[in-house]
Design a protein around this motif. Structure first.
Motif, mmCIF file in Angstrom:
data_model
loop_
_atom_site.group_PDB
_atom_site.id
_atom_site.type_symbol
_atom_site.label_atom_id
_atom_site.label_comp_id
_atom_site.label_asym_id
_atom_site.label_seq_id
_atom_site.Cartn_x
_atom_site.Cartn_y
_atom_site.Cartn_z
ATOM 1 N N MET A 173 -16.030 -84.771 -18.998
ATOM 2 C CA MET A 173 -16.772 -85.896 -19.602
ATOM 3 C C MET A 173 -17.397 -86.729 -18.493
ATOM 4 S SD MET A 173 -17.598 -87.694 -22.306
ATOM 5 C CE MET A 173 -16.532 -87.161 -23.606
ATOM 6 N N VAL A 174 -18.678 -87.010 -18.653
ATOM 7 C CA VAL A 174 -19.397 -87.727 -17.607
ATOM 8 C C VAL A 174 -20.424 -88.652 -18.262
ATOM 9 C CG1 VAL A 174 -20.992 -85.797 -17.314
ATOM 10 C CG2 VAL A 174 -20.626 -87.264 -15.425
ATOM 11 N N GLY A 175 -20.789 -89.708 -17.580
ATOM 12 C CA GLY A 175 -21.843 -90.584 -18.100
ATOM 13 C C GLY A 175 -23.184 -90.115 -17.556
ATOM 14 N N MET A 176 -24.198 -90.138 -18.406
ATOM 15 C CA MET A 176 -25.537 -89.792 -17.952
ATOM 16 C C MET A 176 -26.435 -90.893 -18.494
ATOM 17 S SD MET A 176 -27.093 -85.974 -18.254
ATOM 18 C CE MET A 176 -28.502 -85.582 -17.217
ATOM 19 N N HIS A 177 -26.549 -91.950 -17.725
ATOM 20 C CA HIS A 177 -27.206 -93.165 -18.218
ATOM 21 C C HIS A 177 -28.682 -93.168 -17.840
ATOM 22 C CE1 HIS A 177 -27.519 -97.812 -18.206
ATOM 23 N NE2 HIS A 177 -27.872 -97.325 -19.371
ATOM 24 N N PHE A 178 -29.506 -92.795 -18.818
ATOM 25 C CA PHE A 178 -30.965 -92.837 -18.650
ATOM 26 C C PHE A 178 -31.433 -94.268 -18.914
ATOM 27 C CE2 PHE A 178 -32.360 -88.325 -18.661
ATOM 28 C CZ PHE A 178 -31.166 -87.696 -18.994
ATOM 29 N N PHE A 179 -32.620 -94.577 -18.426
ATOM 30 C CA PHE A 179 -33.188 -95.902 -18.664
ATOM 31 C C PHE A 179 -34.380 -95.767 -19.602
ATOM 32 C CE2 PHE A 179 -30.321 -96.399 -15.337
ATOM 33 C CZ PHE A 179 -29.939 -97.723 -15.313
ATOM 34 N N ASN A 180 -34.678 -96.824 -20.273
ATOM 35 C CA ASN A 180 -35.693 -96.828 -21.330
ATOM 36 C C ASN A 180 -37.059 -97.238 -20.771
ATOM 37 O OD1 ASN A 180 -36.831 -96.868 -23.870
ATOM 38 N ND2 ASN A 180 -35.893 -98.789 -24.488
ATOM 39 N N PRO A 181 -38.127 -96.510 -21.021
ATOM 40 C CA PRO A 181 -38.235 -95.247 -21.739
ATOM 41 C C PRO A 181 -37.822 -94.047 -20.858
ATOM 42 C CG PRO A 181 -40.427 -96.109 -21.153
ATOM 43 C CD PRO A 181 -39.427 -97.069 -20.602
ATOM 44 N N ALA A 182 -36.997 -93.181 -21.455
ATOM 45 C CA ALA A 182 -36.373 -92.100 -20.686
ATOM 46 C C ALA A 182 -37.402 -91.158 -20.061
ATOM 47 C CB ALA A 182 -35.416 -91.320 -21.580
ATOM 48 N N ASN A 183 -38.549 -91.004 -20.711
ATOM 49 C CA ASN A 183 -39.545 -90.073 -20.158
ATOM 50 C C ASN A 183 -40.276 -90.669 -18.943
ATOM 51 O OD1 ASN A 183 -40.766 -91.784 -22.249
ATOM 52 N ND2 ASN A 183 -42.654 -90.738 -21.709
ATOM 53 N N VAL A 184 -40.157 -91.985 -18.762
ATOM 54 C CA VAL A 184 -40.876 -92.645 -17.654
ATOM 55 C C VAL A 184 -39.928 -93.004 -16.505
ATOM 56 C CG1 VAL A 184 -42.214 -94.691 -17.018
ATOM 57 C CG2 VAL A 184 -42.560 -93.632 -19.268
ATOM 58 N N MET A 185 -38.784 -93.571 -16.854
ATOM 59 C CA MET A 185 -37.907 -94.117 -15.814
ATOM 60 C C MET A 185 -37.218 -92.997 -15.034
ATOM 61 S SD MET A 185 -38.451 -97.300 -16.091
ATOM 62 C CE MET A 185 -37.176 -98.074 -15.126
ATOM 63 N N LYS A 186 -37.242 -93.117 -13.714
ATOM 64 C CA LYS A 186 -36.787 -92.032 -12.839
ATOM 65 C C LYS A 186 -35.273 -91.969 -12.653
ATOM 66 C CE LYS A 186 -40.308 -89.714 -11.456
ATOM 67 N NZ LYS A 186 -40.290 -88.495 -12.236
ATOM 68 N N LEU A 187 -34.618 -93.110 -12.812
ATOM 69 C CA LEU A 187 -33.188 -93.153 -12.469
ATOM 70 C C LEU A 187 -32.287 -92.626 -13.588
ATOM 71 C CD1 LEU A 187 -30.953 -94.197 -10.487
ATOM 72 C CD2 LEU A 187 -30.944 -96.294 -11.835
ATOM 73 N N VAL A 188 -31.258 -91.875 -13.191
ATOM 74 C CA VAL A 188 -30.146 -91.568 -14.105
ATOM 75 C C VAL A 188 -28.856 -91.917 -13.360
ATOM 76 C CG1 VAL A 188 -28.906 -89.781 -15.380
ATOM 77 C CG2 VAL A 188 -31.402 -89.704 -15.268
ATOM 78 N N GLU A 189 -28.095 -92.863 -13.915
ATOM 79 C CA GLU A 189 -26.792 -93.166 -13.328
ATOM 80 C C GLU A 189 -25.816 -92.101 -13.824
ATOM 81 O OE1 GLU A 189 -26.801 -98.020 -12.835
ATOM 82 O OE2 GLU A 189 -26.068 -97.201 -14.707
#
Ligand SMILES: NC(=O)c1ccc[n+]([C@@H]2O[C@H](COP(=O)([O-])OP(=O)(O)OC[C@H]3O[C@@H](n4cnc5c(N)ncnc54)[C@H](O)[C@@H]3O)[C@@H](O)[C@H]2O)c1
Length: 404
Positions: free
Chosen positions: A136-152
């Motif tokens: 189990m892992v967190g995959m935190h995309f930022f909004n809007p997911a198609n634009v924002m480059k970071l995933v924590e």
């Protein structure tokens, strides 16, 4: 482990964006929801993202169709028996997320990695609801997911190295920037942004400056948008809820400005409700000005300087360093990629900025703010340690980072 096929649960704003990103990378993805209308809406959102690319001449209609063909919409788990990763993006409720992972546990192969796009909830707790807490892992995309480059990429207490590495590699195949973060409330970007945004609201309610003036000053400083524009975009209710949760976890340094609650109670939730710190359409910000005047009696109770906001953000980054939440460079990268922050156009994260300012100068500035505005400005222990060691930043060739 190579990811051949992915599943996304929840076809809302985030789930649809994430499914689009996965399909764009060339991988098949199953997108599941419980509601046909939401599924249709999610697919329409994906189509419109691709359509935008076609209209800009970045892809042909045929390429768009082949990407869309990689997405299988679903209302049940039938297609989840051979997925290598599932990303859950249902509403932010622990009981719901746990239920979904328990259901998936019975359907997905033992090696399937479970990822949650939660903004704040515990990955460790979700993992413990399954027979595979190490997967189990967190995959935190930022909004809007198609634009924002970071995933924590959030490592829970029981997440194993392999799952973290697999998700880091998967994130890279999606052409995103993974930053590995040890689980802590708010993870990295929301944790560092909260005191910064809250201080902007405190400056406003003290009559120190108007929202327009503060926004303009922070844009001049190097941010892509000012704090009030950002909060109106994110939703004041969302910011307030995150702030309340962080307050419950970190205590007084995250205590929300009173104006926040008043605006949320008045239904001024930002752009989505037509009014937030600013007015949109026919609405104005006059009610906000009246609230502020009632709170400060028309007097200027404090002073606004960009440093008041920035020093708190840097101080929170120093807390994250001292708690080993992430590497120094990763903390900076997360803030640059997650928020677009620069300093005068230079891509500097909070810790490189601290080194440039001089950590002794920063500590003195924080102490000065602490005298004027209270304990929330008390410098993190890590700052005192570095200064004591003579690691005062760029001028000493050593601070949070080393300089040659
Ligand atoms: N919106 C953001 O800015 C943002 C940013 C980062 C992370 N997140 C997180 O992402 C998650 C989703 O947020 P969102 O804004 O996309 O929410 P949303 O409300 O837009 O979408 C949630 C979707 O989940 C579906 N759903 C509900 N129960 C379900 C179930 N049992 N099975 C399958 N689907 C189900 C709903 O029908 C809806 O389509 C939350 O955990 C949120 O905290 C949101």
């Amino acid at each position: 482990m190579y990811i051949f096929k992915a599943g996304v649960v929840g076809a809302g704003a985030m789930g649809a964006g994430i499914a689009q990103v996965i399909s764009y990378s060339g991988l098949p993805v199953v997108l599941k929801d419980v509601d046909q209308a939401m599924l249709d809406k999610g697919l329409a959102q994906i189509r419109s993202i691709y359509q935008g690319r076609v209209e800009k001449g970045k892809m042909s209609a045929g390429e768009m169709q082949s990407k869309l063909d990689l997405i299988t919409p679903a209302l049940d788990y039938g297609e989840f028996a051979d997925v290598d990763v599932v990303i859950e993006a249902v509403p932010e409720k622990m009981s719901l997320k746990k239920r979904i992972f328990t259901e998936l546990d019975a359907i997905c192969p033992a090696g399937t990695i479970f990822a949650s796009n939660t903004s704040a909830l515990s990955i460790t707790e979700m993992g413990r609801a399954t027979k595979r807490p190490h997967k189990m892992v967190g995959m935190h995309f930022f909004n809007p997911a198609n634009v924002m480059k970071l995933v924590e990429v959030i490592r829970g207490e029981e997440t194993d190295d392999e799952a973290v590495q697999d998700i880091v590699a998967f994130t890279e195949t999606l052409r995103k920037i993974p930053v590995v973060v040890k689980e802590c409330p708010g993870f990295l970007v929301n944790r560092l942004l909260t005191p910064y945004l809250n201080e902007a609201v405190l400056c406003l309610q003290e009559g120190a400056a108007t929202a327009q003036q503060i926004d303009a000053a922070m844009v001049d400083y190097g941010w892509p948008m000012g704090p009030f524009t950002l909060m109106d975009f994110l939703g004041l209710d969302v910011c307030y809820d995150v702030g309340q949760y962080l307050y419950s976890q970190y205590g007084d340094r995250m205590a929300a400005a009173a104006l926040f609650e008043q605006l949320v109670k008045a239904g001024r939730l930002g752009e989505k409700s037509g009014a937030g710190f600013y007015g949109y359409g026919d609405n104005t910000d006059e009610p906000v000005r009246q609230m502020i005047a009632r709170m400060n009696g028309g007097r200027r109770l404090g002073e606004f300087r960009p440093e008041r906001l920035m020093y708190l953000l840097i101080n929170e980054a120093a807390y994250a360093v001292q708690e080993n939440v992430a590497d120094v460079r990763d903390i900076d990268m997360a803030m640059i990629a997650g928020t677009g922050m620069t300093v005068g156009g230079e891509r500097l994260g909070p810790l490189a900025l601290a080194d440039k300012l001089g950590l002794d100068t920063l500590v003195a500035g924080l102490e000065d703010f602490e005298k004027k505005y209270g304990k929330r400005f008390h410098p993190a222990a890590r700052l005192y340690e570095l200064v004591k060691e003579g690691h005062t930043g760029v001028k000493a060739k050593a601070g949070f980072l080393e300089y040659v």
